[in-house]
Motif scaffolding. Structure first.
Motif, short mmCIF file in Angstrom:
data_model
loop_
_atom_site.label_atom_id
_atom_site.label_comp_id
_atom_site.label_asym_id
_atom_site.label_seq_id
_atom_site.Cartn_x
_atom_site.Cartn_y
_atom_site.Cartn_z
N ARG A 133 0.75 -1.38 0.11
CA ARG A 133 0.17 0.00 0.02
C ARG A 133 1.18 1.32 -0.04
NH1 ARG A 133 -5.08 1.07 4.05
NH2 ARG A 133 -3.38 0.71 5.42
N ALA A 134 2.17 1.12 0.63
CA ALA A 134 2.81 2.35 0.76
C ALA A 134 3.66 2.74 -0.44
CB ALA A 134 3.69 2.17 2.14
N TYR A 136 8.71 1.69 4.48
CA TYR A 136 9.46 2.18 2.97
C TYR A 136 10.08 3.52 3.03
CZ TYR A 136 8.89 4.50 -1.52
OH TYR A 136 9.06 5.17 -2.69
N VAL A 137 11.27 3.28 2.91
CA VAL A 137 12.47 4.33 2.75
C VAL A 137 12.57 4.72 1.25
CG1 VAL A 137 14.57 5.34 3.55
CG2 VAL A 137 13.42 3.64 4.81
N PRO A 138 12.32 5.81 0.93
CA PRO A 138 12.25 6.25 -0.43
C PRO A 138 13.65 6.41 -1.02
CG PRO A 138 11.05 7.79 0.78
CD PRO A 138 11.40 6.98 1.73
N GLN A 139 14.81 6.69 -0.02
CA GLN A 139 16.02 6.88 -0.87
C GLN A 139 16.46 5.88 -1.56
OE1 GLN A 139 15.39 8.07 2.75
NE2 GLN A 139 15.46 10.15 1.80
N PRO A 185 1.57 8.70 7.34
CA PRO A 185 1.84 7.62 6.10
C PRO A 185 2.31 8.22 4.89
CG PRO A 185 -0.66 7.80 6.59
CD PRO A 185 0.24 8.72 7.63
N GLN A 186 2.62 7.58 3.83
CA GLN A 186 3.32 7.88 2.82
C GLN A 186 2.24 8.30 1.64
OE1 GLN A 186 5.93 5.10 3.61
NE2 GLN A 186 7.59 6.15 3.05
N THR A 187 1.44 9.25 1.87
CA THR A 187 0.43 9.93 1.26
C THR A 187 0.99 10.31 -0.12
OG1 THR A 187 0.37 11.76 2.23
CG2 THR A 187 -1.12 10.05 2.98
N THR A 188 0.10 10.42 -1.11
CA THR A 188 0.61 11.20 -2.38
C THR A 188 -0.32 11.85 -2.93
OG1 THR A 188 0.01 9.20 -3.71
CG2 THR A 188 2.44 9.47 -3.25
N PHE A 189 0.04 13.40 -3.22
CA PHE A 189 -0.71 14.27 -3.87
C PHE A 189 -0.95 13.94 -5.18
CE2 PHE A 189 1.39 16.98 -0.69
CZ PHE A 189 0.29 16.81 0.10
N THR A 190 -2.46 14.56 -5.83
CA THR A 190 -2.54 14.27 -7.23
C THR A 190 -1.84 15.41 -7.91
OG1 THR A 190 -4.15 15.96 -7.30
CG2 THR A 190 -4.88 13.75 -6.71
N TYR A 233 -5.28 7.54 0.70
CA TYR A 233 -4.34 6.59 1.22
C TYR A 233 -5.20 5.42 2.04
CZ TYR A 233 -0.18 4.34 3.34
OH TYR A 233 0.83 3.60 3.67
N ASN A 234 -5.85 5.86 2.85
CA ASN A 234 -6.49 4.89 3.64
C ASN A 234 -7.63 3.99 2.66
OD1 ASN A 234 -5.34 5.46 5.67
ND2 ASN A 234 -6.93 6.79 6.48
N LYS A 235 -7.95 4.46 1.45
CA LYS A 235 -8.74 3.58 0.75
C LYS A 235 -7.82 2.75 -0.29
CE LYS A 235 -12.65 6.87 0.06
NZ LYS A 235 -12.72 7.82 -0.75
N ARG A 236 -6.72 2.95 -0.58
CA ARG A 236 -6.00 2.27 -1.40
C ARG A 236 -5.92 0.80 -0.66
NH1 ARG A 236 0.11 4.92 -1.05
NH2 ARG A 236 -0.40 6.67 -1.97
N ASN A 237 -6.07 -0.31 -1.75
CA ASN A 237 -6.06 -1.79 -1.44
C ASN A 237 -4.90 -2.36 -1.55
OD1 ASN A 237 -6.30 -1.66 -4.11
ND2 ASN A 237 -8.31 -1.95 -4.37
#
Lengths: 317, 537
Positions: free
Chosen positions: B163-164, B353-356, B467-472, B533-537
């Motif tokens: 999910r992340a 999840y560490v994005p680096q 959490p690792q949310t993303t913007f549109t 984010y919470n809706k992601r499956n």
């Protein structure tokens, strides 16, 4: 230098231009050949990239390119003018530019005049070499030095403390940022900037000095009435060129020296462009700010040239 | 005359030769990438080494430790083994250190990108989805499905990770760096010179008041600057966390997104820091410090407390001073709180999840399958051992308790520190693989380090971590501008409040200014992103 204007702006030749050019080309073809790389440089690195300025009017996305990005008209400019930091960065840019014009511009001239009065060749040479040095040191190193010198345990503070002052890290004081910037700028550019004036000084006719001496002029009077008028055209040309760059306060030195405490006096247009463009990747916006900067510079350059032409009869074109 | 002719001939041939070299050079590289034989494998399985003549280009920042001995990852024993085991030809491209993000930004603008780019693809401006939409990087869903069975299996077993590491649109965008265990998510926090505290009869401070008294006592004993740390650590909320106002966005107790610097409690925090600053407890150069300034003074005892890492601070200090100064001791202090006995709500804690250094496949990639197979290797059992521990028999031995580093790593004969030795044999720091928890127990050689991990982990930080949310794409531009304006303003004002350039009476004005800069708007974006984010499956 004094003849620049006469040669270029008042042609007195009778034959048409194309004929003259052909004749000249035949005579000096090697020189023209040497000119090619220079012209190529200007075309490739100065003129071709200009078309990229149109991204100032776009919501630019690198992958879509100039043809694919959306046009947004003057939105980027409006955003910039209404930005909270607009007034501040414009003010800082103007303050830093004018301070450097007032203090950094005359410094090499005075220095060159002083050097000109020296008689000992060895001394002159060594002073020149020492003053050129900072020009060749990378900006990062220079700024590292400045930071070390001005930190609360640095040598400038040692001197202050010796005379009973209190130690402080000078670069954390917004009031001191501009003086530090300007003083270090003088230090960096003094020797290098004086070269052109020293060259102009060697061209002064020695007979003029002899004549002045016979008229009873001392060293000071000679400088005032012979030397300074002789290098004046060079000074004016350099001044006009400087005006054309007036709002170009380089971002490298600024971002290497500033910190959150000194944003209020140190943040300038170019450091703003750097943050918006390279760090936030707001390309269009950043280009708009840069374009604004260039337009102002362009206007100032033309105005300065006009004024100079009118009052001193020396000009770039 | 003859001489000039000769000269002309020589220069002409030189020019021609150069031109020919240039043309043929280009030609060669083109043919190699276009006509190289593809990998011939059926979709599901992966057999290593893969047989392919293609060469992939991989852009990755070379680890600072490895840089001391190697100029290219392919020369390191780890790099060699990685290429050999996978059977893929890789050309590593390393950006010069110092301005990696600028180089990345320029790189992704160019038409001809490397095949794979290891970078922080989560925090890129505009968000990862924008890079997919712009056609910079490829969405990986189908590619993982077809060519990356190991990584696919990992995602299926770990739905939280899955999910992340995707966007709201459901696109996977990287082969990520994953902390394989909660234990690995904490690595830094407050540290103190235990030997000096003992000397003055002080305990390791827990509350803000205790911190104040401790620092004050040290100052009275002549410590020049008792507390010095890089202010960026306040993003994790170390001291500010005690007041509930870390210099970042966080989740409050009800699960709503909040901005630390806008909290009323920030005023108390800044007042306390201002007090410390005025009394000379807090480094007066706090706004312009570099880590090396702090390190040296921490070792000499001019600084007794700081914020540092278990590895690069505690570990390095102890190793450095082991022989020259046997009484030297550094211990971790808990993230401070206001009331004794409470746990901090903040403090440094990574997401799993560490994005680096996560690997994305770019749109310029010519052989997607090969890139996918190459990256997938790291998520296999064998590959995981290689990226975490290096080469069996050389850098580690397999025991009943799992892999154990050999003396080559832990007690290097050439005098390399453990992290230097590790950097030659594994993907140190971060990279596209799942980090093994057994690594950290061995990496932290000193008890002080192991304690530090326990002490710093004892917080409620997980509950308050965004959490690792993303913007549109639409949100992200405006969100980026606002957050940048906010953080520039906050950095400046916090410094001014702390140093006393601005009096704290101006705090209300400051809060109002935050609102003006668009705080509500950006909180709205975060809120929406969190819901998605919470809706992601």
């Amino acid at each position: 230098m004094r003849n620049v204007k006469n040669n270029i702006s008042k042609p007195r030749y009778s034959k048409p231009f194309s004929v003259r050019l052909k004749a000249d080309f035949r005579r000096n073809k090697e020189l023209y050949l040497l000119l090619i790389p220079l012209i190529a440089f200007y075309i490739i690195f100065k003129y071709v990239p200009m078309y990229g300025s149109v991204i100032a009017f776009q919501d630019f996305s690198p992958r879509l390119g100039i043809t694919g990005s959306d046009w947004v008209g003057f939105k980027n400019f409006i955003d910039f003018f209404s930005d909270k930091s607009f007034i501040r960065i414009l003010k800082n840019t103007v303050i830093i530019s004018f301070s450097s014009l007032i203090f950094c511009f005359p410094a090499p001239i005075i220095f060159a005049l002083l050097m000109n009065e020296l008689r000992s060749k060895i001394f002159t040479r060594s002073v020149q070499t020492i003053t050129y040095l900072p020009h060749f040191i990378s900006m990062v190193v220079i700024c590292g030095l400045i930071r070390r010198f001005t930190v609360d345990t640095g040598f400038i503070n040692d001197i202050i403390a010796f005379f009973g002052g209190t130690r402080s890290t000078m670069l954390n004081n917004p009031k001191l940022f501009v003086p530090i910037y300007i003083i270090s700028e003088i230090w960096q550019g003094l020797g290098w900037g004086s070269i052109i004036y020293l060259a102009a000084l060697t061209g002064v006719d020695q007979q003029l000095y002899e004549a002045a001496m016979i008229d009873g002029a001392g060293r000071w009077k000679q400088t005032l009435h012979v030397t300074i008028p002789a290098i004046m055209p060079t000074v004016v040309i350099m001044f006009i060129l400087k005006i054309g760059n007036i709002l170009n306060v380089g971002y490298e030195k600024i971002i290497l020296l500033y910190n959150p405490l000194t944003y209020e006096t140190a943040d300038v247009i170019s450091s703003f462009v750097y943050r918006k463009g390279l760090l936030e990747q707001n390309w269009g916006y950043s280009a708009a700010v840069g374009m604004f900067n260039s337009v102002i510079n362009f206007i100032l350059l033309i105005a300065a040239n006009k004024l100079s032409k009118k009052y001193t009869e020396t000009s770039l074109w | 005359m003859k001489k000039t002719n000769l000269l002309r001939v020589v220069s002409l041939t030189t020019v021609l030769a150069l031109a020919a070299a240039a043309v043929s050079g280009c030609g060669k590289s083109n043919t190699a990438s276009e006509h190289g034989s593809g990998v011939t494998l059926s979709d599901g399985e992966s057999v290593y080494p893969v047989k392919s003549d293609d060469t992939l280009t991989v852009w990755v920042a070379l680890n600072d430790q490895a840089k001391q001995n190697y100029t290219n990852m392919a020369e390191t024993p780890f790099g060699k083994a990685w290429l050999e085991k996978t059977g893929v030809n890789i050309k590593f491209i390393h950006p010069t250190s110092g301005n990696v993000s600028e180089q990345f930004n320029l790189l992704t603008v160019s038409k001809d990108m490397p095949d794979v780019i290891l970078y922080d693809w989560y925090n890129v401006s505009g968000g990862p989805q924008k890079y997919i939409d712009d056609g910079t990087i490829l969405p990986l869903n189908d590619i993982i499905d077809k060519y990356s069975p190991n990584f696919k299996a990992y995602l299926e077993e770990n739905p939280d990770v899955a999910r992340a590491v995707k966007t709201d649109e459901g696109n996977y965008y990287v082969y990520p760096f994953i902390r394989g265990d909660e234990k690995l998510t904490v690595s830094c926090g407050p540290i103190v010179r235990k030997d000096i505290l003992d000397e003055y009869g002080l305990k390791v401070p827990e509350t803000i008041d205790e911190w104040y008294n401790t620092l004050k006592t040290c100052k009275e004993h002549g410590t020049a600057t008792p507390l010095s740390f890089l202010f960026k650590f306040e993003k994790n909320g170390v001291f500010s966390g005690a007041y509930g106002c870390p210099n970042s966005f966080f989740l409050d107790d009800d699960g709503n997104v909040q901005y630390g610097p806008a909290q009323d409690s920030a005023k108390d925090y800044l007042a306390e820091m201002n007090k410390w600053y005025k009394e000379g407890l807090l480094d007066n150069n706090i706004s312009s410090l570099e880590q090396t300034d702090i390190d040296s003074r921490f070792l000499t005892g001019d600084v007794v407390a700081s914020i540092g890492y278990a590895g690069s601070s505690i570990g390095t200090y102890l190793t450095n001073e082991k022989n020259s100064n046997p009484s030297f001791n550094v211990e971790a202090a808990p993230n401070p709180v206001l009331k004794k006995g409470e746990k901090s709500d903040f403090g440094q804690k990574d997401n799993i999840y560490v994005p680096q250094n996560s690997a994305a496949i770019t749109a310029s990639c010519k052989n997607i399958e090969l890139a996918a197979r190459f990256l997938d290797y790291a998520y296999s059992e064998e590959g995981s051992l290689l990226l975490n521990f290096g080469i069996e028999g050389e850098s580690y031995e397999m025991t009943e308790d799992g892999p154990v580093y050999t003396d080559l790593i832990t007690n290097n004969p050439d005098g390399l520190t453990m992290s230097q030795a590790l950097s030659h044999y594994m993907m140190l720091g971060s990279g596209p693989y799942v980090q093994n928890v057994q690594y950290i127990d061995q990496y932290y050689q000193y008890d002080q380090q192991k304690n530090a991990l326990k002490i710093w982990s004892d917080t409620n930080a997980a509950a308050h971590k965004l959490p690792q949310t993303t913007f549109t794409s639409e949100e992200s531009k405006s969100a980026a501008t606002i957050t940048n304006n906010l953080s520039t303003y906050v950095d400046e004002m916090w410094m001014k409040f702390i140093t006393g350039i601005e009096p704290l009476d101006k705090f209300d004005e400051y809060q109002a200014q935050l609102k003006q800069l668009g705080l509500e708007e950006v909180l709205g974006y975060y809120d929406a992103a969190l819901k998605r984010y919470n809706k992601r499956n």
